[in-house]
Write a protein that holds these residues in place. Structure first.
Motif, PDB file in Angstrom:
ATOM      1  N   ASP A 247      -0.462   1.377  18.061  1.00  0.00           N
ATOM      2  CA  ASP A 247       0.689   1.607  16.782  1.00  0.00           C
ATOM      3  C   ASP A 247       0.267   1.107  15.240  1.00  0.00           C
ATOM      4  O   ASP A 247       0.376   1.252  14.597  1.00  0.00           O
ATOM      5  CB  ASP A 247       1.838   1.115  17.334  1.00  0.00           C
ATOM      6  N   LEU A 248      -0.591   0.245  15.613  1.00  0.00           N
ATOM      7  CA  LEU A 248      -0.797  -0.916  14.281  1.00  0.00           C
ATOM      8  C   LEU A 248      -1.385  -0.313  13.606  1.00  0.00           C
ATOM      9  O   LEU A 248      -1.437   0.230  12.525  1.00  0.00           O
ATOM     10  CB  LEU A 248      -1.190  -1.994  14.509  1.00  0.00           C
ATOM     11  N   ASN A 249      -2.398   0.808  14.219  1.00  0.00           N
ATOM     12  CA  ASN A 249      -3.085   1.415  12.771  1.00  0.00           C
ATOM     13  C   ASN A 249      -2.597   2.661  12.474  1.00  0.00           C
ATOM     14  O   ASN A 249      -2.851   2.910  10.582  1.00  0.00           O
ATOM     15  CB  ASN A 249      -4.282   2.146  13.910  1.00  0.00           C
ATOM     16  N   ALA A 250      -2.072   3.708  12.478  1.00  0.00           N
ATOM     17  CA  ALA A 250      -1.139   4.037  13.246  1.00  0.00           C
ATOM     18  C   ALA A 250      -0.428   3.723  11.893  1.00  0.00           C
ATOM     19  O   ALA A 250       0.411   4.881  10.423  1.00  0.00           O
ATOM     20  CB  ALA A 250       0.144   4.841  13.936  1.00  0.00           C
ATOM     21  N   TRP A 251       0.813   2.634  12.185  1.00  0.00           N
ATOM     22  CA  TRP A 251       1.476   2.489  10.858  1.00  0.00           C
ATOM     23  C   TRP A 251       0.602   1.692   9.487  1.00  0.00           C
ATOM     24  O   TRP A 251       0.779   2.244   8.439  1.00  0.00           O
ATOM     25  CB  TRP A 251       2.162   0.792  11.470  1.00  0.00           C
ATOM     26  N   LEU A 252      -0.599   0.947   9.725  1.00  0.00           N
ATOM     27  CA  LEU A 252      -1.676   1.084   8.446  1.00  0.00           C
ATOM     28  C   LEU A 252      -1.368   2.436   7.520  1.00  0.00           C
ATOM     29  O   LEU A 252      -1.237   2.482   6.495  1.00  0.00           O
ATOM     30  CB  LEU A 252      -2.939   0.390   8.763  1.00  0.00           C
ATOM     31  N   ALA A 253      -2.198   3.457   8.837  1.00  0.00           N
ATOM     32  CA  ALA A 253      -2.302   4.518   7.875  1.00  0.00           C
ATOM     33  C   ALA A 253      -0.749   5.199   7.311  1.00  0.00           C
ATOM     34  O   ALA A 253      -1.207   5.448   6.242  1.00  0.00           O
ATOM     35  CB  ALA A 253      -3.012   5.254   9.082  1.00  0.00           C
ATOM     36  N   ALA A 254      -0.028   4.624   7.296  1.00  0.00           N
ATOM     37  CA  ALA A 254       1.542   5.732   6.817  1.00  0.00           C
ATOM     38  C   ALA A 254       1.749   4.899   5.626  1.00  0.00           C
ATOM     39  O   ALA A 254       2.791   5.391   4.497  1.00  0.00           O
ATOM     40  CB  ALA A 254       2.484   5.261   8.142  1.00  0.00           C
ATOM     41  N   ASN A 255       1.151   3.610   5.711  1.00  0.00           N
ATOM     42  CA  ASN A 255       1.506   2.737   4.416  1.00  0.00           C
ATOM     43  C   ASN A 255       0.056   2.687   3.217  1.00  0.00           C
ATOM     44  O   ASN A 255       0.647   1.963   2.599  1.00  0.00           O
ATOM     45  CB  ASN A 255       1.640   1.484   5.321  1.00  0.00           C
ATOM     46  N   ARG A 256      -0.882   3.639   3.533  1.00  0.00           N
ATOM     47  CA  ARG A 256      -2.211   3.439   2.406  1.00  0.00           C
ATOM     48  C   ARG A 256      -1.678   4.362   1.325  1.00  0.00           C
ATOM     49  O   ARG A 256      -0.576   5.044   1.219  1.00  0.00           O
ATOM     50  CB  ARG A 256      -3.014   4.690   3.222  1.00  0.00           C
ATOM     51  N   VAL A 257      -1.997   3.010   0.807  1.00  0.00           N
ATOM     52  CA  VAL A 257      -1.446   3.944  -1.259  1.00  0.00           C
ATOM     53  C   VAL A 257      -2.808   4.006  -1.740  1.00  0.00           C
ATOM     54  O   VAL A 257      -3.691   3.734  -1.468  1.00  0.00           O
ATOM     55  CB  VAL A 257      -1.458   2.386  -1.747  1.00  0.00           C
ATOM     56  N   GLU A 258      -2.894   6.028  -1.864  1.00  0.00           N
ATOM     57  CA  GLU A 258      -3.292   6.335  -3.399  1.00  0.00           C
ATOM     58  C   GLU A 258      -3.390   6.543  -4.983  1.00  0.00           C
ATOM     59  O   GLU A 258      -2.574   6.645  -5.060  1.00  0.00           O
ATOM     60  CB  GLU A 258      -3.696   7.558  -2.451  1.00  0.00           C
ATOM     61  N   PRO A 259      -4.223   5.387  -5.029  1.00  0.00           N
ATOM     62  CA  PRO A 259      -4.064   4.816  -6.346  1.00  0.00           C
ATOM     63  C   PRO A 259      -4.140   6.608  -7.444  1.00  0.00           C
ATOM     64  O   PRO A 259      -4.955   7.417  -6.956  1.00  0.00           O
ATOM     65  CB  PRO A 259      -4.313   3.966  -6.860  1.00  0.00           C
ATOM     66  N   SER A 260      -3.242   6.741  -8.439  1.00  0.00           N
ATOM     67  CA  SER A 260      -3.868   7.892  -8.899  1.00  0.00           C
ATOM     68  C   SER A 260      -5.120   7.948 -10.134  1.00  0.00           C
ATOM     69  O   SER A 260      -4.516   6.362 -10.919  1.00  0.00           O
ATOM     70  CB  SER A 260      -1.728   7.988  -9.549  1.00  0.00           C
ATOM     71  N   ARG A 261      -5.490   8.689 -10.112  1.00  0.00           N
ATOM     72  CA  ARG A 261      -6.680   8.849 -11.232  1.00  0.00           C
ATOM     73  C   ARG A 261      -5.782   8.771 -12.363  1.00  0.00           C
ATOM     74  O   ARG A 261      -6.877   8.665 -13.550  1.00  0.00           O
ATOM     75  CB  ARG A 261      -7.617   9.218 -10.931  1.00  0.00           C
ATOM     76  N   ASP A 262      -4.822   9.658 -12.611  1.00  0.00           N
ATOM     77  CA  ASP A 262      -3.875   9.778 -13.507  1.00  0.00           C
ATOM     78  C   ASP A 262      -2.698   8.727 -14.431  1.00  0.00           C
ATOM     79  O   ASP A 262      -2.321   9.263 -15.008  1.00  0.00           O
ATOM     80  CB  ASP A 262      -3.391  10.708 -13.646  1.00  0.00           C
ATOM     81  N   SER A 263      -2.570   7.734 -14.391  1.00  0.00           N
ATOM     82  CA  SER A 263      -1.773   6.934 -14.093  1.00  0.00           C
ATOM     83  C   SER A 263      -1.939   6.159 -15.524  1.00  0.00           C
ATOM     84  O   SER A 263      -3.046   5.522 -16.260  1.00  0.00           O
ATOM     85  CB  SER A 263      -2.032   5.446 -13.450  1.00  0.00           C
ATOM     86  N   THR A 264      -1.486   6.024 -16.344  1.00  0.00           N
ATOM     87  CA  THR A 264      -0.951   5.760 -17.528  1.00  0.00           C
ATOM     88  C   THR A 264       0.243   4.295 -17.920  1.00  0.00           C
ATOM     89  O   THR A 264       0.724   4.422 -17.278  1.00  0.00           O
ATOM     90  CB  THR A 264      -0.136   7.201 -18.772  1.00  0.00           C
ATOM     91  N   ARG A 265      -0.771   3.472 -18.561  1.00  0.00           N
ATOM     92  CA  ARG A 265      -0.681   1.879 -19.275  1.00  0.00           C
ATOM     93  C   ARG A 265      -0.483   1.366 -20.046  1.00  0.00           C
ATOM     94  O   ARG A 265      -0.787   1.919 -21.079  1.00  0.00           O
ATOM     95  CB  ARG A 265      -1.310   1.423 -17.889  1.00  0.00           C
TER      96      ARG A 265
END
Length: 70
Positions: free
Chosen positions: A52-70
């Protein structure tokens, strides 16, 4: 990424492995708000399954956008 927790193991509050998620107070806040990983409450004891911990971590993974404009 390999699993951070052993899938077939149960973790209880006080296990040092849980500190990667947060301290005891943080886990209690998540349980109260219903936003943290799934858990069992048996008597007064809180138990987390590794899978359950591994599943929760996988569901909360953040993939940074390569196209981020700041």
């Amino acid at each position: 990424m390999p699993n951070l927790f052993e899938d077939d193991r149960c973790y209880v509050l006080g296990d040092t492995e849980l500190e990667i998620l947060g301290d005891r107070d943080k886990l209690a806040q998540w349980r109260h708000k219903g936003v943290g990983p799934a858990y069992y409450k048996i008597g007064g004891k809180v138990i987390y399954r590794g899978s359950d911990l591994n599943a929760w971590l996988a569901a909360n993974r953040v993939e940074p956008s390569r196209d981020s404009t700041r």
